[in-house]
Design a protein around this motif. Structure first.
Motif, PDB file in Angstrom:
ATOM      1  N   UNK A  66     -46.271  22.383 -61.089  1.00  0.00           N
ATOM      2  CA  UNK A  66     -46.837  23.507 -60.326  1.00  0.00           C
ATOM      3  C   UNK A  66     -48.313  23.261 -60.013  1.00  0.00           C
ATOM      4  N   UNK A  67     -49.027  22.699 -60.983  1.00  0.00           N
ATOM      5  CA  UNK A  67     -50.444  22.400 -60.791  1.00  0.00           C
ATOM      6  C   UNK A  67     -50.635  21.369 -59.687  1.00  0.00           C
ATOM      7  N   UNK A  68     -49.808  20.324 -59.705  1.00  0.00           N
ATOM      8  CA  UNK A  68     -49.892  19.273 -58.684  1.00  0.00           C
ATOM      9  C   UNK A  68     -49.616  19.812 -57.294  1.00  0.00           C
ATOM     10  N   UNK A  69     -48.578  20.643 -57.163  1.00  0.00           N
ATOM     11  CA  UNK A  69     -48.224  21.242 -55.871  1.00  0.00           C
ATOM     12  C   UNK A  69     -49.359  22.138 -55.372  1.00  0.00           C
ATOM     13  N   UNK A  70     -49.893  22.955 -56.288  1.00  0.00           N
ATOM     14  CA  UNK A  70     -50.983  23.872 -55.941  1.00  0.00           C
ATOM     15  C   UNK A  70     -52.199  23.115 -55.405  1.00  0.00           C
ATOM     16  N   UNK A  71     -52.573  22.047 -56.098  1.00  0.00           N
ATOM     17  CA  UNK A  71     -53.736  21.258 -55.711  1.00  0.00           C
ATOM     18  C   UNK A  71     -53.524  20.622 -54.349  1.00  0.00           C
ATOM     19  N   UNK A  72     -52.322  20.103 -54.113  1.00  0.00           N
ATOM     20  CA  UNK A  72     -51.979  19.471 -52.844  1.00  0.00           C
ATOM     21  C   UNK A  72     -52.101  20.470 -51.687  1.00  0.00           C
ATOM     22  N   UNK A  73     -51.554  21.671 -51.881  1.00  0.00           N
ATOM     23  CA  UNK A  73     -51.582  22.707 -50.844  1.00  0.00           C
ATOM     24  C   UNK A  73     -53.015  23.155 -50.558  1.00  0.00           C
ATOM     25  N   UNK A  74     -53.797  23.373 -51.620  1.00  0.00           N
ATOM     26  CA  UNK A  74     -55.182  23.822 -51.449  1.00  0.00           C
ATOM     27  C   UNK A  74     -55.992  22.829 -50.624  1.00  0.00           C
ATOM     28  N   UNK A  75     -55.863  21.544 -50.956  1.00  0.00           N
ATOM     29  CA  UNK A  75     -56.640  20.515 -50.256  1.00  0.00           C
ATOM     30  C   UNK A  75     -56.131  20.311 -48.829  1.00  0.00           C
ATOM     31  N   UNK A  76     -54.811  20.328 -48.659  1.00  0.00           N
ATOM     32  CA  UNK A  76     -54.210  20.092 -47.339  1.00  0.00           C
ATOM     33  C   UNK A  76     -54.569  21.212 -46.360  1.00  0.00           C
ATOM     34  N   UNK A  77     -54.656  22.450 -46.863  1.00  0.00           N
ATOM     35  CA  UNK A  77     -54.934  23.588 -45.981  1.00  0.00           C
ATOM     36  C   UNK A  77     -56.424  23.761 -45.694  1.00  0.00           C
ATOM     37  N   UNK A  78     -57.258  22.937 -46.326  1.00  0.00           N
ATOM     38  CA  UNK A  78     -58.697  23.015 -46.086  1.00  0.00           C
ATOM     39  C   UNK A  78     -59.087  22.061 -44.968  1.00  0.00           C
ATOM     40  N   UNK A  79     -59.724  22.580 -43.966  1.00  0.00           N
ATOM     41  CA  UNK A  79     -60.123  21.745 -42.828  1.00  0.00           C
ATOM     42  C   UNK A  79     -61.638  21.688 -42.712  1.00  0.00           C
ATOM     43  N   UNK A  80     -62.117  20.561 -42.256  1.00  0.00           N
ATOM     44  CA  UNK A  80     -63.555  20.433 -41.996  1.00  0.00           C
ATOM     45  C   UNK A  80     -63.893  21.194 -40.711  1.00  0.00           C
ATOM     46  N   UNK A  81     -65.051  21.767 -40.691  1.00  0.00           N
ATOM     47  CA  UNK A  81     -65.501  22.510 -39.524  1.00  0.00           C
ATOM     48  C   UNK A  81     -66.970  22.218 -39.267  1.00  0.00           C
ATOM     49  N   UNK A  82     -67.318  22.085 -37.999  1.00  0.00           N
ATOM     50  CA  UNK A  82     -68.721  21.841 -37.651  1.00  0.00           C
ATOM     51  C   UNK A  82     -69.591  23.018 -38.099  1.00  0.00           C
ATOM     52  N   UNK A  83     -68.978  24.229 -38.108  1.00  0.00           N
ATOM     53  CA  UNK A  83     -69.729  25.422 -38.506  1.00  0.00           C
ATOM     54  C   UNK A  83     -70.102  25.383 -39.979  1.00  0.00           C
ATOM     55  N   UNK A  84     -69.243  24.718 -40.778  1.00  0.00           N
ATOM     56  CA  UNK A  84     -69.493  24.646 -42.216  1.00  0.00           C
ATOM     57  C   UNK A  84     -70.601  23.644 -42.550  1.00  0.00           C
ATOM     58  N   UNK A  85     -70.799  22.686 -41.642  1.00  0.00           N
ATOM     59  CA  UNK A  85     -71.751  21.629 -41.941  1.00  0.00           C
ATOM     60  C   UNK A  85     -73.195  22.132 -41.835  1.00  0.00           C
ATOM     61  N   UNK A  86     -74.009  21.745 -42.809  1.00  0.00           N
ATOM     62  CA  UNK A  86     -75.413  22.137 -42.826  1.00  0.00           C
ATOM     63  C   UNK A  86     -76.258  20.870 -42.942  1.00  0.00           C
ATOM     64  N   UNK A  87     -77.454  20.941 -42.413  1.00  0.00           N
ATOM     65  CA  UNK A  87     -78.341  19.783 -42.497  1.00  0.00           C
ATOM     66  C   UNK A  87     -79.004  19.767 -43.859  1.00  0.00           C
ATOM     67  N   UNK A  88     -78.586  18.816 -44.693  1.00  0.00           N
ATOM     68  CA  UNK A  88     -79.161  18.661 -46.032  1.00  0.00           C
ATOM     69  C   UNK A  88     -79.590  17.206 -46.162  1.00  0.00           C
ATOM     70  N   UNK A  89     -80.889  17.006 -46.362  1.00  0.00           N
ATOM     71  CA  UNK A  89     -81.449  15.653 -46.361  1.00  0.00           C
ATOM     72  C   UNK A  89     -81.233  14.898 -47.671  1.00  0.00           C
ATOM     73  N   UNK A  90     -80.959  15.616 -48.761  1.00  0.00           N
ATOM     74  CA  UNK A  90     -80.770  14.957 -50.058  1.00  0.00           C
ATOM     75  C   UNK A  90     -79.579  14.011 -49.993  1.00  0.00           C
TER      76      UNK A  90
END
Length: 307
Positions: free
Chosen positions: A137-161
């Motif tokens: 169940x843990x493996x399935x949960x982790x797979x679904x959480x990561x798969x349903x997460x998408x990168x977005x330009x709006x989420x990106x912030x300029x961080x110089x570090x």
């Protein structure tokens, strides 16, 4: 002398926890912004798993040493504490706008996890086979959480570090949290035994609260920094990790047999999870709701001490 050492452990542990959590949240948030991954997935995975390391260490060690009441009591007690006190106190500091994904997917899943655990505890035993089910169940949960997460330009912030520096400080933060949590648990457990509390009560209260201090401090810091998704994602993510992964690993290593009270405590976890999920569907997780959650935990603590 033993009493003084226990108190010193607790104080030093708190210092490690506070500084470690501050460092951890700051850098986890920066990494999320830099790579364009939402703070939610960071809260549900990296932050949640990192702050659950003390529970993992304590429960696995307890299972291997046949201290079954501490192994299960630690997880159930920690989950109740996370939901009622960690989320409750965080809301008292800053109203938490619970992410729609958490409300529709992750919080209901934590209810399902609690129900599954309760069914497993009906016969007062978690077998190796049941432990494998939890890990799957843990493996399935982790797979679904990561798969349903998408990168977005709006989420990106300029961080110089640079990434290397952020990751190093993230690891330092995790180390501070884990070391601090362990010091507090060791000190609090020693205090409890000096006072003369039972193993069951130690597992549900002192150890459970002690191992949940990383979640508490991390979510409080996140709430103060207005990182709502990390604050609430940490709570729900930790609860899922505790049941699926920690009890899964513990019972696979050594089948767990518990007292009848473990079933009752697990049932209480199911009830409070459902009640506050329903409440948060109709009203914000604000100071008033947070206070009700904390008061509910106080009532539960009085109950387990008196029973």
């Amino acid at each position: 002398m033993d009493l003084l050492i226990a108190i010193i452990f607790i104080i030093v542990g708190f210092l490690f926890l506070v500084k470690g959590a501050d460092c951890f949240v700051e850098n986890a948030s920066s990494i999320a912004g830099k790579i364009g991954v939402s703070s939610l997935i960071i809260g549900l995975t990296i932050v949640a798993f990192g702050t659950s390391m003390p529970e993992l260490a304590v429960s696995v060690t307890a299972a291997l040493e046949n201290a079954n009441e501490i192994a299960v009591g630690n997880v159930v007690g920690s989950n109740i504490f996370n939901l009622l006190v960690v989320a409750g106190l965080s809301a008292c500091i800053y109203p938490l706008l619970v992410n729609k994904t958490i409300m529709k997917r992750d919080w209901p899943l934590s209810v399902v996890a609690a129900v599954l655990l309760t069914f497993m505890l009906i016969d007062r035993n978690i077998s190796r086979f049941e432990g494998m089910i939890l890990l799957i169940c843990f493996g399935i949960m982790l797979y679904v959480q990561i798969k349903q997460t998408t990168k977005s330009e709006e989420d990106q912030k300029r961080i110089d570090t640079p990434y290397s520096k952020l990751i190093i400080f993230l690891i330092i933060g995790i180390a501070g949290i884990v070391i601090g949590g362990q010091l507090v648990v060791d000190g609090a457990t020693s205090l409890a035994r000096i006072i003369g509390l039972s193993e069951t009560l130690i597992g549900l209260t002192i150890v459970a609260i002690g191992t949940s201090l990383p979640e508490l401090v991390t979510s409080l810091v996140a709430a103060r920094k207005n990182e709502n998704e990390i604050a609430m994602g940490n709570v729900i993510g930790s609860n899922l990790f505790n049941i699926f992964c920690i009890l899964g690993i513990s019972s696979v290593l050594n089948p767990i047999t518990v007292e009848p009270t473990a079933f009752i405590d697990s049932l209480i976890l199911v009830v409070v999870s459902i009640v506050f999920l329903v409440i948060c569907k109709f009203r914000p997780l604000d100071k008033k709701t947070g206070l009700i959650m904390v008061l509910t935990y106080i009532v539960y603590t009085v109950y387990i001490i008196l029973r």
